[in-house]
Write an enzyme that holds these catalytic residues in place. Sequence first.
Site, PDB file in Angstrom:
ATOM      1  N   LYS A 221      -0.245   3.762   4.060  1.00 17.92           N
ATOM      2  CA  LYS A 221       0.073   3.592   5.473  1.00 17.92           C
ATOM      3  C   LYS A 221       1.450   4.219   5.759  1.00 17.92           C
ATOM      4  O   LYS A 221       1.541   5.418   5.958  1.00 17.92           O
ATOM      5  CB  LYS A 221      -0.023   2.118   5.859  1.00 17.92           C
ATOM      6  CG  LYS A 221      -1.482   1.619   5.793  1.00 17.92           C
ATOM      7  CD  LYS A 221      -1.639   0.192   6.185  1.00 17.92           C
ATOM      8  CE  LYS A 221      -3.095  -0.199   6.320  1.00 17.92           C
ATOM      9  NZ  LYS A 221      -3.927   0.003   5.128  1.00 17.92           N
TER      10      LYS A 221
ATOM     11  N   THR B 191       0.828  -1.206   0.000  1.00 18.51           N
ATOM     12  CA  THR B 191       0.000   0.000   0.000  1.00 18.51           C
ATOM     13  C   THR B 191       0.859   1.252   0.000  1.00 18.51           C
ATOM     14  O   THR B 191       2.006   1.238   0.456  1.00 18.51           O
ATOM     15  CB  THR B 191      -0.928   0.026   1.236  1.00 18.51           C
ATOM     16  OG1 THR B 191      -1.786   1.161   1.149  1.00 18.51           O
ATOM     17  CG2 THR B 191      -0.123   0.136   2.532  1.00 18.51           C
TER      18      THR B 191
ATOM     19  N   THR C  94     -11.157   1.362 -13.523  1.00 18.30           N
ATOM     20  CA  THR C  94     -11.059   2.305 -12.402  1.00 18.30           C
ATOM     21  C   THR C  94     -10.244   3.533 -12.810  1.00 18.30           C
ATOM     22  O   THR C  94      -9.192   3.404 -13.435  1.00 18.30           O
ATOM     23  CB  THR C  94     -10.386   1.634 -11.186  1.00 18.30           C
ATOM     24  OG1 THR C  94     -11.166   0.516 -10.779  1.00 18.30           O
ATOM     25  CG2 THR C  94     -10.271   2.603 -10.027  1.00 18.30           C
TER      26      THR C  94
END
Length: 607
Positions: free
Chosen positions: A394, A391, A423
């Site tokens: 974070k 990710t 997307t």
Amino acid sequence: MEFLVRQSRLFCPFLNKTSPTTLRALSASSPSGNGVSNLQVAARECPVMGAAMAVQSSRSYATSTTPLHFEQSSPSKVNETTIDSVHAKAGVFDTSKGICKHGLAVMKAAQAATGENVEVAPAVKTAPSPSKRHSNGFNYENFYQAELTKKHKDKSYRYFNNINRLAKEFPKAHTNSEKERVTVWCSNDYLGMSKNKEVLKSMHNTLDKYGAGAGGTRNIAGHNKHALELEATLADLHSKEAALVFSSCYVANDATLSTLGSKLPNCVILSDQLNHASMIQGIRHSGARKVVFKHNDLVDLENKLKSLPVEVPKIIAFESVYSMCGSIAPIEKICDLADKYGAITFLDEVHAVGMYGPRGAGVAEHLDFEAHANGRWENTVMSRVDIITGTLGKAYGCVGGYIAGSAKFVDMIRSLAPGFIFTTSLPPAVMAGANTAIEYQKMTITDRAAQQLNTRYVKAKLADLDIPVVPNPSHIVPVLVGDAATAKVASDMLLERFDIYVQAINYPTVPVGEERLRVTPTPGHGPELADNLVNALETVWTELGIKRVKDWEAVGGLAGVGVKDAKPTKPIWTDAQLGLTPVTGVQADKVVVEKETISAIPIEAAA
């Protein structure tokens, strides 16, 4: 009645913050001379105090007053209910911060009686109920309410707090009032990179030059130099041929596992028992056969691999750091089993990237720390992992997710995964900021070392007070409560009384009965802030009578706490890697935290 009054101080901002003088003035005043005080009049509009007053009135054979918008309850019914369910019946689902409608009524009464200026949150206007539109068919609104009632009944309903983290005051935040300050102790912004000057500069420059949005999907106007640079940086971080960026790692995991599992013929996916919901969802969407193995249990994993035909494609899906318990997977041994039984490995490093390894590539890199510190990645554990996901939201302080692996694998997912194809791309400024954050953390271990030292400090202090922390070798500090309602009250106490925000964690994130407060120190949570937290937790544990380690020992232990003859858990970061002793390539016998130099903490007492 006393219990309701005591508990309501935790839930009601007015009762918690109003001075005794104001309360006395309200109780002494009567709006109509009938002996009923302003405080009583206002209290009747509160579902907590109104219900209690109704019970008291019924016991005194007086006429009970039904609170506004509150269903009349019998005395036994009110006595059995909890504060949460009383609020739920009144249509109030979050009183953890801000002013609910009944609290607002009480505060208006206080203002009228004393002339004080009381700051209140603005009222939220709601649209008329749509139930009448479906009166001739299925009652959708009743269905929604029934589902919500289930969540309230089993104490798994999610309460959101209005927390606005401040870049210039990290790790402080303001609540609904910009004048208030709380210390955030549960953020996943593990290294404070969201306020890093280099990251912010990169984002500002990109935003000014390229605008706010990406303009479309990667296939239509959304493919740009920012995506290419970020993916090249991620591939280099994990020493893989290629990488692919998604809108989040939830989407990355779901899209990748669902695509891979559906395309590999007769694929079987072996999934760790504690895998994240995104991986579970991806496996479900793939339609592939799923085999769950016990958490970090190599014997169980091997037995399940043995039972599968050699020629069948197999994926072993697992995480490096499990975020709710802090455990770390035996990555190297899982790779051994994958090689032995012809499986590929899918490793989620979401809670590890930026946090472990000399360049911040995660636990897989950390296991060969010196080799990677010296640029040798061949024949390392990380080189053996087939697919790595991570990710940007974070430790890197931005948003987004990604996968990294072979060029052919990445190109296949790019070409087939609906979660990627359809997307909209991440905004250019976000990708530029994430790229800067990754490059920044590649060049230094200062933030990682500071975070680990602060984690050790908190764990050691809590151990001294017998406050139960689920034992683990990572940066997560899971403080075991063991009850959903109590965890919520504990979280509210910390916020309302000590200006400390730690979110309660309940089912389905953790099993029922293993509810906890998840604490995540950052480089900015030095000893002073840590001592404030520990002292506050000691008060909360004492006042609420929450079980300590000795209490869990008496019942045989739970979630690794209080387990008889359990072996001590050693941190994955060694003293040498943290600079507590000399080591080649690492220079950090002290770490810099928020412009202050904090000496390395003695390790003897650390958990």
